[in-house]
Design a protein around this motif. Structure first.
Motif, short mmCIF file in Angstrom:
data_model
loop_
_atom_site.label_atom_id
_atom_site.label_comp_id
_atom_site.label_asym_id
_atom_site.label_seq_id
_atom_site.Cartn_x
_atom_site.Cartn_y
_atom_site.Cartn_z
N ASP A 56 87.88 69.25 14.73
CA ASP A 56 87.42 70.57 14.32
C ASP A 56 88.66 71.46 14.28
OD1 ASP A 56 86.54 73.25 14.29
OD2 ASP A 56 84.66 72.74 15.29
N ILE B 17 88.71 75.26 16.01
CA ILE B 17 88.97 75.41 17.45
C ILE B 17 89.96 74.35 17.94
CG2 ILE B 17 86.75 76.49 17.96
CD1 ILE B 17 85.75 73.77 18.95
N ASP B 18 90.53 73.60 16.98
CA ASP B 18 91.54 72.58 17.30
C ASP B 18 91.04 71.66 18.42
OD1 ASP B 18 93.95 71.26 17.04
OD2 ASP B 18 94.94 72.48 18.57
N SER B 19 89.84 71.13 18.20
CA SER B 19 89.20 70.28 19.21
C SER B 19 88.56 69.08 18.54
CB SER B 19 88.12 71.08 19.96
OG SER B 19 88.67 72.25 20.54
N GLU C 128 95.87 66.98 25.91
CA GLU C 128 95.77 67.01 24.45
C GLU C 128 95.98 65.62 23.83
OE1 GLU C 128 97.69 70.31 22.51
OE2 GLU C 128 97.78 71.44 24.37
N ILE D 96 82.24 67.60 22.46
CA ILE D 96 83.42 68.36 22.05
C ILE D 96 84.49 68.22 23.13
CG2 ILE D 96 84.33 70.64 21.44
CD1 ILE D 96 81.49 71.46 20.71
N ALA E 279 88.09 69.96 24.04
CA ALA E 279 89.04 71.03 23.73
C ALA E 279 90.11 71.08 24.81
CB ALA E 279 88.31 72.37 23.65
N ASN E 280 91.21 71.80 24.52
CA ASN E 280 92.27 71.87 25.53
C ASN E 280 92.16 73.07 26.44
OD1 ASN E 280 93.20 73.97 23.95
ND2 ASN E 280 94.81 72.76 22.98
N LYS F 65 88.01 77.90 23.97
CA LYS F 65 87.58 77.31 22.70
C LYS F 65 86.14 76.82 22.77
CE LYS F 65 92.27 76.02 21.31
NZ LYS F 65 93.22 74.92 21.04
N LEU F 66 85.77 76.32 23.94
CA LEU F 66 84.38 75.88 24.12
C LEU F 66 83.44 77.07 24.06
CD1 LEU F 66 84.67 73.26 27.00
CD2 LEU F 66 84.76 72.88 24.53
N ARG G 212 83.00 78.21 20.48
CA ARG G 212 82.10 77.37 19.71
C ARG G 212 80.65 77.58 20.13
NH1 ARG G 212 82.51 77.02 15.77
NH2 ARG G 212 84.28 75.65 15.38
#
Length: 343
Positions: free
Chosen positions: A12, A15-17, A77, A129, A131-132, A136-137, A140
């Protein structure tokens, strides 16, 4: 042994996830996912169990539960674009997950598991999902759940009515939206809104779904409860069959006008659930004779003493529901019956 199987994964880029879809069993969902429901502070609190009572029953009955969304923080990551890498990561870190969406479903699943007929081996589907960071979570979750005002049950039914039912095959009646009526009105056509109200009455098995004295949110809760409680009765007869019967009877102009009175239509849509087999072969001539008597009996009601709309919904429902018995009564007998029903 892997507890979660992943079907597909992708990035994604907003959100870079990494996002994946997968599945597990109800047993894993209860043993490994249920304990996670309190880990994410941004989650909603558990709702009243009564709202999920029907889902609990359906789970035991074998329904496929809507997917649960699990989230993970991966500060290292890792590249998880490959299904195998994603799957390994999830199964290694399952205890560190967050329930992003589906907390109510897991809580309901827990309650359902107490039933002796509960099947621990059924499949639970998952959206996942990684994410870092937690921000971001949260982003979303907000975009998924708050992008628009939720549709009310009534609005959903209006959309279903317009999209699901084929009005083009009806021979004697036409159905128009307010928009199409404004552009070109078809004489004698039915309002889509009236058909929708008939469908709502059919789904709830109740003629009284309009009440301005009740706050909208509470009325929506009542409607949802009515629909869920009457699910089994609506499975026995489809609303499309009711529309076809109304269309067949509307070959007669007077009957068509009778159905054009929305309160008659609503009452019919509820009452017919009990008498469809008795009415499906009736001729328009026979039905017209009976509703003429119905209207004569109804006109004996003192309009200054009651809400006529409410009474027409109730009594047309009663008349159609008990059609085999009431249709052979004369005017005085029917008036006496209505007097007993409304006293």
């Amino acid at each position: 042994m892997k507890k979660i199987e992943i079907f597909t994964s992708d990035l994604d880029t907003v959100i870079d996830s990494y996002v994946a879809m997968g599945k597990t069993t109800y047993k894993v969902a209860l043993d490994d996912l249920y304990p996670l429901i309190n880990r994410f502070e941004a989650q909603r609190k558990l709702q009243d169990k009564k709202f999920y009572k029907r889902l609990q029953t359906d789970i035991v009955g074998g329904c496929i539960m809507p997917p649960i969304t699990i989230a993970f923080i991966d500060k290292e990551e890792n590249n998880l674009s490959e299904v195998s890498d994603f799957e390994n990561f999830i199964n290694r870190n399952l205890e560190f997950g967050y329930i992003l969406d589906g907390m109510q479903r897991l809580n309901t699943l827990k309650s359902a598991s107490e039933d002796e007929d509960f099947d621990y081996n059924r499949i639970a589907y998952l959206n996942i999902i990684v994410a870092n960071n937690q921000d971001k979570l949260l982003y979303r979750m907000i975009t998924l759940n708050n992008g628009q005002k939720p549709m009310t049950p009534r609005h959903q039914i209006e959309i279903l009515t317009s999209e699901m039912f084929d009005f083009n095959n009806l021979k004697n009646i036409s159905v128009q939206t307010e928009k199409s009526r404004a552009e070109k009105s078809i004489r004698g056509s039915f309002n889509l809104g009236d058909i929708s109200r008939g469908y709502l009455a059919f789904l709830t098995n109740n003629v009284n779904n309009e009440n301005n004295k009740i706050i909208d949110e509470k009325m929506d809760e009542i409607l949802v409860t009515r629909i869920l409680d009457n699910r089994e009765s609506t499975q026995e007869l489809s609303f499309q069959k009711i529309l076809k019967l109304i269309d067949k009877l509307s070959e007669d102009t007077e009957i068509k006008q009778w159905f054009g009175v929305n309160n008659n239509l609503i009452g019919f849509c509820v009452g017919i659930k009990n008498s469809y087999d008795n009415l499906k072969h009736i001729t328009p001539e026979e039905f017209l004779s009976s509703i003429i008597i119905f209207d004569k009996a109804f006109n004996s009601i003192n309009a200054s003493k009651v809400n006529l709309g409410k009474y027409r919904r109730q009594l047309s429902n009663e008349f159609i529901k008990e059609y085999e018995k009431l249709s052979i009564m004369d005017e005085d007998e029917l008036i006496e019956h209505f007097m007993e029903v409304t006293s």
